[in-house]
Design a protein around this motif. Sequence first.
Motif, PDB file in Angstrom:
ATOM      1  N   GLN A 233       0.869  -1.184   0.000  1.00  0.00           N
ATOM      2  CA  GLN A 233       0.000   0.000   0.000  1.00  0.00           C
ATOM      3  C   GLN A 233       0.899   1.226   0.000  1.00  0.00           C
ATOM      4  O   GLN A 233       1.646   1.466   0.957  1.00  0.00           O
ATOM      5  CB  GLN A 233      -0.917   0.016   1.226  1.00  0.00           C
ATOM      6  CG  GLN A 233      -1.898   1.166   1.238  1.00  0.00           C
ATOM      7  CD  GLN A 233      -3.346   0.723   1.112  1.00  0.00           C
ATOM      8  OE1 GLN A 233      -3.688  -0.405   1.417  1.00  0.00           O
ATOM      9  NE2 GLN A 233      -4.202   1.616   0.649  1.00  0.00           N
ATOM     10  N   VAL A 234       0.868   1.977  -1.091  1.00  0.00           N
ATOM     11  CA  VAL A 234       1.700   3.159  -1.250  1.00  0.00           C
ATOM     12  C   VAL A 234       0.814   4.391  -1.173  1.00  0.00           C
ATOM     13  O   VAL A 234      -0.230   4.456  -1.843  1.00  0.00           O
ATOM     14  CB  VAL A 234       2.454   3.128  -2.598  1.00  0.00           C
ATOM     15  CG1 VAL A 234       3.240   4.412  -2.806  1.00  0.00           C
ATOM     16  CG2 VAL A 234       3.376   1.914  -2.657  1.00  0.00           C
ATOM     17  N   LYS A 235       1.195   5.349  -0.362  1.00  0.00           N
ATOM     18  CA  LYS A 235       0.410   6.577  -0.247  1.00  0.00           C
ATOM     19  C   LYS A 235       0.399   7.314  -1.591  1.00  0.00           C
ATOM     20  O   LYS A 235       1.395   7.321  -2.310  1.00  0.00           O
ATOM     21  CB  LYS A 235       0.993   7.476   0.837  1.00  0.00           C
ATOM     22  CG  LYS A 235       0.863   6.911   2.241  1.00  0.00           C
ATOM     23  CD  LYS A 235       1.450   7.874   3.271  1.00  0.00           C
ATOM     24  CE  LYS A 235       1.316   7.314   4.677  1.00  0.00           C
ATOM     25  NZ  LYS A 235       1.904   8.233   5.693  1.00  0.00           N
ATOM     26  N   GLU A 236      -0.720   7.933  -1.879  1.00  0.00           N
ATOM     27  CA  GLU A 236      -0.832   8.680  -3.136  1.00  0.00           C
ATOM     28  C   GLU A 236       0.234   9.776  -3.219  1.00  0.00           C
ATOM     29  O   GLU A 236       0.749  10.071  -4.299  1.00  0.00           O
ATOM     30  CB  GLU A 236      -2.243   9.265  -3.267  1.00  0.00           C
ATOM     31  CG  GLU A 236      -3.319   8.190  -3.404  1.00  0.00           C
ATOM     32  CD  GLU A 236      -4.728   8.756  -3.437  1.00  0.00           C
ATOM     33  OE1 GLU A 236      -4.869   9.979  -3.683  1.00  0.00           O
ATOM     34  OE2 GLU A 236      -5.691   7.993  -3.217  1.00  0.00           O
ATOM     35  N   ALA A 237       0.570  10.345  -2.088  1.00  0.00           N
ATOM     36  CA  ALA A 237       1.583  11.400  -2.075  1.00  0.00           C
ATOM     37  C   ALA A 237       2.974  10.872  -2.422  1.00  0.00           C
ATOM     38  O   ALA A 237       3.867  11.645  -2.785  1.00  0.00           O
ATOM     39  CB  ALA A 237       1.613  12.078  -0.710  1.00  0.00           C
ATOM     40  N   ASP A 238       3.174   9.562  -2.296  1.00  0.00           N
ATOM     41  CA  ASP A 238       4.476   8.947  -2.577  1.00  0.00           C
ATOM     42  C   ASP A 238       4.550   8.373  -3.986  1.00  0.00           C
ATOM     43  O   ASP A 238       5.446   7.581  -4.290  1.00  0.00           O
ATOM     44  CB  ASP A 238       4.760   7.840  -1.562  1.00  0.00           C
ATOM     45  CG  ASP A 238       4.958   8.379  -0.154  1.00  0.00           C
ATOM     46  OD1 ASP A 238       5.338   9.558  -0.033  1.00  0.00           O
ATOM     47  OD2 ASP A 238       4.720   7.629   0.809  1.00  0.00           O
ATOM     48  N   LEU A 239       3.632   8.771  -4.844  1.00  0.00           N
ATOM     49  CA  LEU A 239       3.586   8.244  -6.207  1.00  0.00           C
ATOM     50  C   LEU A 239       4.916   8.405  -6.933  1.00  0.00           C
ATOM     51  O   LEU A 239       5.350   7.522  -7.679  1.00  0.00           O
ATOM     52  CB  LEU A 239       2.470   8.956  -6.982  1.00  0.00           C
ATOM     53  CG  LEU A 239       2.273   8.556  -8.440  1.00  0.00           C
ATOM     54  CD1 LEU A 239       1.702   7.152  -8.535  1.00  0.00           C
ATOM     55  CD2 LEU A 239       1.345   9.530  -9.146  1.00  0.00           C
ATOM     56  N   TRP A 240       5.583   9.532  -6.714  1.00  0.00           N
ATOM     57  CA  TRP A 240       6.822   9.835  -7.432  1.00  0.00           C
ATOM     58  C   TRP A 240       7.999   9.007  -6.915  1.00  0.00           C
ATOM     59  O   TRP A 240       9.072   9.016  -7.521  1.00  0.00           O
ATOM     60  CB  TRP A 240       7.144  11.321  -7.327  1.00  0.00           C
ATOM     61  CG  TRP A 240       6.119  12.169  -7.998  1.00  0.00           C
ATOM     62  CD1 TRP A 240       4.929  12.589  -7.477  1.00  0.00           C
ATOM     63  CD2 TRP A 240       6.162  12.693  -9.328  1.00  0.00           C
ATOM     64  NE1 TRP A 240       4.226  13.339  -8.388  1.00  0.00           N
ATOM     65  CE2 TRP A 240       4.968  13.429  -9.537  1.00  0.00           C
ATOM     66  CE3 TRP A 240       7.092  12.629 -10.361  1.00  0.00           C
ATOM     67  CZ2 TRP A 240       4.670  14.075 -10.727  1.00  0.00           C
ATOM     68  CZ3 TRP A 240       6.812  13.286 -11.547  1.00  0.00           C
ATOM     69  CH2 TRP A 240       5.623  13.998 -11.730  1.00  0.00           C
TER      70      TRP A 240
END
Length: 327
Positions: A233-240
């Motif tokens: 589960q990756v936070k949307e803010a960590d997309l980059w």
Amino acid sequence: MQIRFLTPGEVPLASDDVSLIESIRSELLDRPGVQEAHSAESADALVIHEPWAFREWRYIDRLLADPVIGPRPHKVYTINSDDAGTGLLRGAYCCIPARRFDPQLHAAVPFFLAPNETVLAHAGRPREAPTLLASWRGNPKSNRPLRSQLLEAYANCESIKVEWTDSWLDHSAEEKLHYVQLLRSAKFALCPAGWAPASFRIFESMALGIAPVIIADEFVAPAGPDWRSFSLQVKEADLWALEPILERHVDRHEEMGALAHQAWCKYFKPSGLVAYYANALMACIGANTGSTATSEVKRWRSHRTYSGNGWTLPQRALNRIRRAMHA
């Protein structure tokens, strides 16, 4: 337990497609202690399959105006596949966001229908060693901010391949096959939120034995599997920062993929979904203690329900301004 299964002839708000509710009806009536109620008055629970729709605050008035549901809202349980379920009715939801989810009221369930039959045809098949770290193919319009960022961030990335399409559940046979081939060419399957936090891709990747990377902050995982063992589960803010995040887990991608497929076979395989849905509904019914028609309507009309769905007057005004600016 007396259950009445609501049909569109009895309740116009029920789905015209009765195949799913009929399957669940047969499943539940085969279980000890469950009987079919012959009237809404005698029923302990009323089960409705709501048709897919975008529901706004006026839907509460429609529910209360219905002669079956209105007098007994605390007895009604839904099977709901809306892209972002409101959580008004108790019951099983495919796509309820975390901010609206209450485990005492709701159950998260997988999608019942599989739009890409090619996925099922390849489920469980061995595949060649994947050459990509991760892949994604989808329509950015369903979540323009997040999915557009995904396309922008990895457009020229060699290890993460992303593709966009204008199709929307009307893919050709060639597109469906290409989608499966792209998934199978990667160690991880990127699963960004679309209209809703949940997406078909999460369960499709599991079926194909590929670890899903869930980029959806409001995703509510259906009960049963140990999601932490096979998904990220990756936070949307960590997309980059996807590359370094995935590289930390790349040595486990085969194990995670195998566990993902095992979980899919145990919990989400099509042959077992009717029983899964039935179990979810019974859990919701069993958790309903002490609720009354008055308390249920109070919950529907509460600030929490309105704010969680974006229905308060300030939220509606802000949405109008945003739509006007976008136009």
